[in-house]
Design an enzyme around this catalytic site. Structure first.
Site, mmCIF file in Angstrom:
data_model
loop_
_atom_site.group_PDB
_atom_site.id
_atom_site.type_symbol
_atom_site.label_atom_id
_atom_site.label_comp_id
_atom_site.label_asym_id
_atom_site.label_seq_id
_atom_site.Cartn_x
_atom_site.Cartn_y
_atom_site.Cartn_z
ATOM 1 N N ILE A 18 0.980 -1.128 -0.021
ATOM 2 C CA ILE A 18 0.102 0.126 0.027
ATOM 3 C C ILE A 18 0.838 1.186 0.260
ATOM 4 O O ILE A 18 0.600 2.348 -0.642
ATOM 5 C CB ILE A 18 -1.035 0.031 1.100
ATOM 6 C CG1 ILE A 18 -1.765 -1.374 1.383
ATOM 7 C CG2 ILE A 18 -2.105 1.294 1.380
ATOM 8 C CD1 ILE A 18 -2.649 -1.539 2.497
ATOM 9 N N TYR A 147 -1.488 -9.273 16.766
ATOM 10 C CA TYR A 147 -1.566 -8.059 15.540
ATOM 11 C C TYR A 147 -2.605 -7.223 15.792
ATOM 12 O O TYR A 147 -2.477 -5.839 15.840
ATOM 13 C CB TYR A 147 -1.732 -8.921 14.271
ATOM 14 C CG TYR A 147 -1.919 -7.778 13.096
ATOM 15 C CD1 TYR A 147 -0.983 -6.849 12.522
ATOM 16 C CD2 TYR A 147 -3.213 -7.791 12.610
ATOM 17 C CE1 TYR A 147 -1.225 -6.065 11.480
ATOM 18 C CE2 TYR A 147 -3.761 -7.053 11.583
ATOM 19 C CZ TYR A 147 -2.567 -6.172 11.118
ATOM 20 O OH TYR A 147 -2.715 -5.277 9.909
#
Ligand SMILES: NC(=O)c1ccc[n+]([C@@H]2O[C@H](COP(=O)([O-])OP(=O)(O)OC[C@H]3O[C@@H](n4cnc5c(N)ncnc54)[C@H](O)[C@@H]3O)[C@@H](O)[C@H]2O)c1
Length: 311
Positions: A18, A147
């Site tokens: 990204i 995470y």
């Protein structure tokens, strides 16, 4: 237009999937870019097309000297650097906390000290756990992995700094992002990158469970647009979360059909996998003027998806 107020921006994780698309979008607008990336999953080749206006600092967001160097003279910081594997985070929770939460705090401190106007943090829909769709930002958070927990903690740091009043922060939460340069050969790869590469090789896709589980897939070009809007919107809510999703739920079975994969092989469902996830994207529309523009069927036609991760 972002280029009328921003001269220089820092993109952490700018060599990644990204981040490198965001760098392209900033350079097209003539904005100088500093990338801070440790190249743990990103690749310097993602940036080689930029011969000027780009500086790459190789280092970690956990190193305060590198963070300070990266943000000098910047108007904005786009903070995307992160480890991104749920599975790896279960094996190495301490590493994930130190990079995602600790690294975010380092970047916030560096940005505040350097007089940066706003830091935009790349958040994740994983913080919602198995909240029922459509998921609005009011849904309770329930991280089911180290995470997700570390990404949520990072957002809390962003809100704390916004309350301090010397640094604005924005916390977009991305749903399932796909597009060119997403690596299929990495253990962190998204399902589209993996299936597209398998379809190109004529291999049978493997689906865990029935394939009726749904996800909200959003093209990387839309995420980049959302990030640019988060950089310039007047009021981004002091680090309150803002969903960046398409609002459309697509099943994994539908996905294999769109990609022209062969008949899939099924394996037992993975423990802890959420069944359904899709965004309520209305806050992003109100606050940022954001609406996803790339229809999934069109985004999946991109031939470069089928080469991601090869070689
Ligand atoms: N891809 C998705 O679907 C998705 C969904 C939700 C959130 N996000 C978030 O978007 C961001 C970008 O993800 P991506 O999909 O492009 O992954 P990516 O792995 O391609 O990019 C992450 C980048 O961060 C770099 N990095 C990792 N640890 C670092 C460290 N300690 N210091 C400096 N750089 C470091 C990597 O080298 C890589 O270039 C991440 O913060 C991720 O959590 C992604």
């Amino acid at each position: 237009m972002i280029e009328s107020t921003v001269r220089r921006a820092c993109v952490t994780g700018g060599a990644g999937f990204i981040g490198s698309h965001l760098v392209d979008a900033l350079r097209v607008r003539g904005i100088e870019v500093v990338v801070l990336d440790d190249l743990s999953s990103g690749q310097a080749e993602n940036l080689t097309k930029h011969s000027d206006g780009l500086e790459l600092i190789e280092g970690s967001v956990t190193e305060s000297a590198r963070c300070s160097a990266a943000v000098q003279g910047c108007d904005l910081v786009f903070h995307l650097a992160s480890r991104v594997s749920v599975v790896e985070s279960v094996e190495k929770p301490g590493l994930y906390r130190s990079i995602c939460a600790g690294g975010t705090r380092q970047m916030l401190e560096a940005a505040e000290n350097a007089g940066v106007r706003r830091l935009i943090h790349a958040g994740s829909c994983s913080v919602y756990g198995d909240a029922p769709p459509p998921i609005s930002e009011d849904a309770p958070t329930s991280p089911t992995s180290p995470y997700a927990a570390a990404k949520l903690e990072a957002e809390e740091h962003c809100r704390e700094f916004a309350r301090g009043g010397r640094l604005e922060t924005a916390c977009p939460r991305f749903f399932n992002v796909y597009g060119p340069r997403q690596r299929a050969d990495s253990p962190y790869a998204g399902v589209i990158a993996i299936f597209a590469a398998m379809a190109a090789r004529g291999e049978t896709p493997v689906i865990f469970g029935t394939g009726e589980q749904t996800r909200d897939f959003i093209h990387v070009a839309d995420i980049v647009n959302g990030l640019l809007l988060a950089g310039i919107a007047g009021d981004v809510g002091g680090g309150q979360p803002i969903n960046l999703g398409s609002g459309r739920a697509t099943s994994i079975l539908e996905l294999t059909a769109f990609l022209g994969c062969g008949v899939p092989r099924h394996e037992p469902a993975r423990q802890g996998e959420n069944l359904h996830s899709s965004a309520d994207p209305s806050l992003a529309r109100r606050v940022l003027g954001f609406k996803s523009a790339v229809e999934l069927e069109a985004g999946l036609q991109d031939p470069s998806l089928r080469h991601s991760g090869e070689g």
